[in-house]
Motif scaffolding. Structure first.
Motif, PDB file in Angstrom:
ATOM      1  N   VAL A 137      37.704  41.107  34.706  1.00 45.95           N
ATOM      2  CA  VAL A 137      38.426  39.957  35.242  1.00 45.95           C
ATOM      3  C   VAL A 137      37.404  38.963  35.803  1.00 45.95           C
ATOM      4  N   LYS A 138      37.277  37.839  35.161  1.00 42.66           N
ATOM      5  CA  LYS A 138      36.414  36.770  35.666  1.00 42.66           C
ATOM      6  C   LYS A 138      37.184  35.987  36.719  1.00 42.66           C
ATOM      7  N   ILE A 139      36.588  35.803  37.881  1.00 35.62           N
ATOM      8  CA  ILE A 139      37.263  35.102  38.973  1.00 35.62           C
ATOM      9  C   ILE A 139      36.633  33.726  39.157  1.00 35.62           C
ATOM     10  N   ARG A 140      37.448  32.693  39.015  1.00 32.38           N
ATOM     11  CA  ARG A 140      36.966  31.312  39.185  1.00 32.38           C
ATOM     12  C   ARG A 140      37.533  30.761  40.489  1.00 32.38           C
ATOM     13  N   ARG A 141      36.649  30.456  41.412  1.00 31.99           N
ATOM     14  CA  ARG A 141      37.070  29.921  42.706  1.00 31.99           C
ATOM     15  C   ARG A 141      37.016  28.389  42.680  1.00 31.99           C
ATOM     16  N   VAL A 142      38.064  27.783  43.228  1.00 27.62           N
ATOM     17  CA  VAL A 142      38.144  26.340  43.371  1.00 27.62           C
ATOM     18  C   VAL A 142      38.357  26.030  44.842  1.00 27.62           C
ATOM     19  N   GLY A 143      37.592  25.109  45.386  1.00 25.15           N
ATOM     20  CA  GLY A 143      37.686  24.828  46.806  1.00 25.15           C
ATOM     21  C   GLY A 143      36.854  25.817  47.610  1.00 25.15           C
ATOM     22  N   VAL A 144      36.958  25.695  48.916  1.00 29.93           N
ATOM     23  CA  VAL A 144      36.112  26.476  49.822  1.00 29.93           C
ATOM     24  C   VAL A 144      36.991  27.267  50.793  1.00 29.93           C
ATOM     25  N   PRO A 145      36.775  28.574  50.896  1.00 26.22           N
ATOM     26  CA  PRO A 145      37.531  29.345  51.892  1.00 26.22           C
ATOM     27  C   PRO A 145      37.190  28.891  53.303  1.00 26.22           C
ATOM     28  N   SER A 146      38.157  28.941  54.174  1.00 24.83           N
ATOM     29  CA  SER A 146      37.940  28.576  55.568  1.00 24.83           C
ATOM     30  C   SER A 146      36.847  29.443  56.185  1.00 24.83           C
ATOM     31  N   ALA A 147      35.946  28.780  56.916  1.00 29.20           N
ATOM     32  CA  ALA A 147      34.869  29.502  57.606  1.00 29.20           C
ATOM     33  C   ALA A 147      35.279  29.898  59.014  1.00 29.20           C
ATOM     34  N   ALA A 148      36.470  29.458  59.456  1.00 29.14           N
ATOM     35  CA  ALA A 148      36.936  29.814  60.796  1.00 29.14           C
ATOM     36  C   ALA A 148      37.232  31.306  60.857  1.00 29.14           C
ATOM     37  N   ALA A 149      36.806  31.924  61.932  1.00 31.62           N
ATOM     38  CA  ALA A 149      37.066  33.361  62.108  1.00 31.62           C
ATOM     39  C   ALA A 149      37.908  33.555  63.370  1.00 31.62           C
ATOM     40  N   PRO A 150      39.150  34.004  63.218  1.00 33.15           N
ATOM     41  CA  PRO A 150      39.772  34.446  61.972  1.00 33.15           C
ATOM     42  C   PRO A 150      40.541  33.333  61.277  1.00 33.15           C
ATOM     43  N   THR A 151      40.928  33.603  60.031  1.00 35.62           N
ATOM     44  CA  THR A 151      41.813  32.722  59.253  1.00 35.62           C
ATOM     45  C   THR A 151      42.935  33.559  58.658  1.00 35.62           C
ATOM     46  N   LEU A 152      44.132  32.989  58.652  1.00 33.32           N
ATOM     47  CA  LEU A 152      45.260  33.597  57.947  1.00 33.32           C
ATOM     48  C   LEU A 152      45.388  32.881  56.605  1.00 33.32           C
ATOM     49  N   PHE A 153      45.079  33.586  55.518  1.00 32.10           N
ATOM     50  CA  PHE A 153      45.211  33.038  54.178  1.00 32.10           C
ATOM     51  C   PHE A 153      46.606  33.370  53.650  1.00 32.10           C
ATOM     52  N   VAL A 154      47.340  32.363  53.164  1.00 29.19           N
ATOM     53  CA  VAL A 154      48.686  32.585  52.646  1.00 29.19           C
ATOM     54  C   VAL A 154      48.680  32.264  51.156  1.00 29.19           C
ATOM     55  N   CYS A 155      49.146  33.215  50.357  1.00 29.69           N
ATOM     56  CA  CYS A 155      48.973  33.125  48.903  1.00 29.69           C
ATOM     57  C   CYS A 155      50.228  33.583  48.184  1.00 29.69           C
ATOM     58  N   ASN A 156      50.452  33.032  47.003  1.00 27.94           N
ATOM     59  CA  ASN A 156      51.521  33.536  46.140  1.00 27.94           C
ATOM     60  C   ASN A 156      51.157  34.927  45.633  1.00 27.94           C
ATOM     61  N   HIS A 157      52.168  35.671  45.214  1.00 27.79           N
ATOM     62  CA  HIS A 157      51.972  37.073  44.842  1.00 27.79           C
ATOM     63  C   HIS A 157      52.550  37.319  43.454  1.00 27.79           C
ATOM     64  N   ILE A 158      51.702  37.827  42.538  1.00 26.76           N
ATOM     65  CA  ILE A 158      52.107  38.046  41.155  1.00 26.76           C
ATOM     66  C   ILE A 158      52.053  39.515  40.781  1.00 26.76           C
ATOM     67  N   SER A 159      51.029  40.232  41.260  1.00 27.82           N
ATOM     68  CA  SER A 159      50.770  41.551  40.714  1.00 27.82           C
ATOM     69  C   SER A 159      49.908  42.373  41.651  1.00 27.82           C
ATOM     70  N   TRP A 160      49.811  43.675  41.358  1.00 22.57           N
ATOM     71  CA  TRP A 160      48.851  44.540  42.039  1.00 22.57           C
ATOM     72  C   TRP A 160      47.426  44.015  41.851  1.00 22.57           C
ATOM     73  N   LEU A 161      47.183  43.308  40.748  1.00 23.19           N
ATOM     74  CA  LEU A 161      45.849  42.792  40.458  1.00 23.19           C
ATOM     75  C   LEU A 161      45.423  41.736  41.475  1.00 23.19           C
ATOM     76  N   ASP A 162      46.394  41.102  42.148  1.00 23.97           N
ATOM     77  CA  ASP A 162      46.069  40.113  43.187  1.00 23.97           C
ATOM     78  C   ASP A 162      45.161  40.716  44.252  1.00 23.97           C
ATOM     79  N   ILE A 163      45.370  41.995  44.574  1.00 24.93           N
ATOM     80  CA  ILE A 163      44.583  42.645  45.616  1.00 24.93           C
ATOM     81  C   ILE A 163      43.112  42.661  45.220  1.00 24.93           C
ATOM     82  N   VAL A 164      42.844  43.031  43.971  1.00 25.92           N
ATOM     83  CA  VAL A 164      41.467  43.062  43.473  1.00 25.92           C
ATOM     84  C   VAL A 164      40.862  41.664  43.498  1.00 25.92           C
ATOM     85  N   VAL A 165      41.598  40.691  42.975  1.00 25.62           N
ATOM     86  CA  VAL A 165      41.072  39.333  42.840  1.00 25.62           C
ATOM     87  C   VAL A 165      40.808  38.700  44.207  1.00 25.62           C
ATOM     88  N   LEU A 166      41.782  38.764  45.097  1.00 23.38           N
ATOM     89  CA  LEU A 166      41.621  38.113  46.400  1.00 23.38           C
ATOM     90  C   LEU A 166      40.567  38.802  47.257  1.00 23.38           C
TER      91      LEU A 166
END
Length: 270
Positions: A51-80
């Protein structure tokens, strides 16, 4: 294809069993590496699963951050988890899954009863405790997985942790779009989304086996503008704004448009 799938599953099992005792030790000794080992582990799994992962944009550098994401599959866990070091917020039933429940616990997943409103405050407090300790969390605010082509409404109750300060400041919330764009070097579209989307009553293992035989793939993870609660009148407004950003990103991924080039509106009270 079948031989390759068997080999992949074998390597996955051996590699996972080798790392489990190490993560147990890191958690018991409260080592800072307990946060980074799952990130390393899932990066290796993404490579193993092709699985090639292509990132677009920059993850928040604030610690902590709550990331909210759509959910498609068990594979989301690996990718995220390969894209950023963070723990997940998952439905309580995952804790009881054979083997995969153990992996979720070792990633220090926060388990919530999504259909029990009476425990909302308890889950909010547990999330706040983890955030106060500096842990980034990944939330799937739909409360379930989708078919990969559309997104369910975000449940505003999951945004309760953003209403109060964490570590003396407002919690940073960053919407994230996740989509699967290519399979065997071809656009996924509606025809092949079934290799990724895990919905309905389908058992996990048959879906996993079908994916292992499918071939190399590409996932796109787009990080949108981070926000805090002071930009909104309520958590309902924040949930709706995040939903719209995530939906726009997924639509671009599924349509094959270059993500990240749209003009994002500022967060407004709502």
């Amino acid at each position: 294809m079948t031989l390759r799938a068997i080999a992949t599953l074998t390597v996955f099992t051996v590699w996972t069993l080798l790392l489990i005792p190490l993560q147990v030790l890191l958690i018991r000794t409260r080592s800072p590496l307990r946060r980074s080992l799952p990130h390393f582990y899932h990066r290796s799994l993404a490579w193993l699963l092709r699985v090639k992962i292509r990132r677009v944009g920059v993850p928040s550098a604030a610690a902590p951050t709550l990331f909210v994401c759509n959910h498609i599959s068990w594979l989301d866990i690996v990718v995220l988890s390969a894209a950023l070091p963070a723990s997940f917020i998952a439905k309580h039933e995952v804790n009881d899954w054979p083997f995969f429940g153990l992996l979720a616990r070792l990633q220090r997943t926060v388990f919530v009863e999504r259909n029990n409103p009476r425990r909302t405050a308890e889950h909010r407090d547990e999330m706040r405790e983890r955030l106060e300790s500096g842990d980034n969390l990944i939330l799937f605010p739909e409360g379930t997985s989708s078919d990969g082509l559309r997104i369910h409404n975000f449940k505003s109750a999951f945004f309760a942790a953003a209403e109060q300060p964490v570590r003396g400041r407002l919690l940073t919330v960053q919407p994230v779009s996740l989509g699967y764009s290519r399979l065997n070097h071809m656009p996924v579209g509606r025809r092949w989304m079934r290799f990724f989307a895990w919905v309905g009553d389908e058992d996990l293992l048959p879906h996993l086996w079908r994916f292992l035989k499918a071939g190399p793939s590409e996932a796109v993870v787009e990080f949108h503008q981070p926000v805090t609660m002071d930009a909104f009148a309520s958590r309902k407004g924040m949930a709706a704004w995040c939903h719209q950003r995530v939906l726009e990103g997924l639509s671009d991924i599924n349509a094959g448009r270059p993500p990240g080039r749209r003009s994002l509106p500022p967060a407004v009270a709502g």
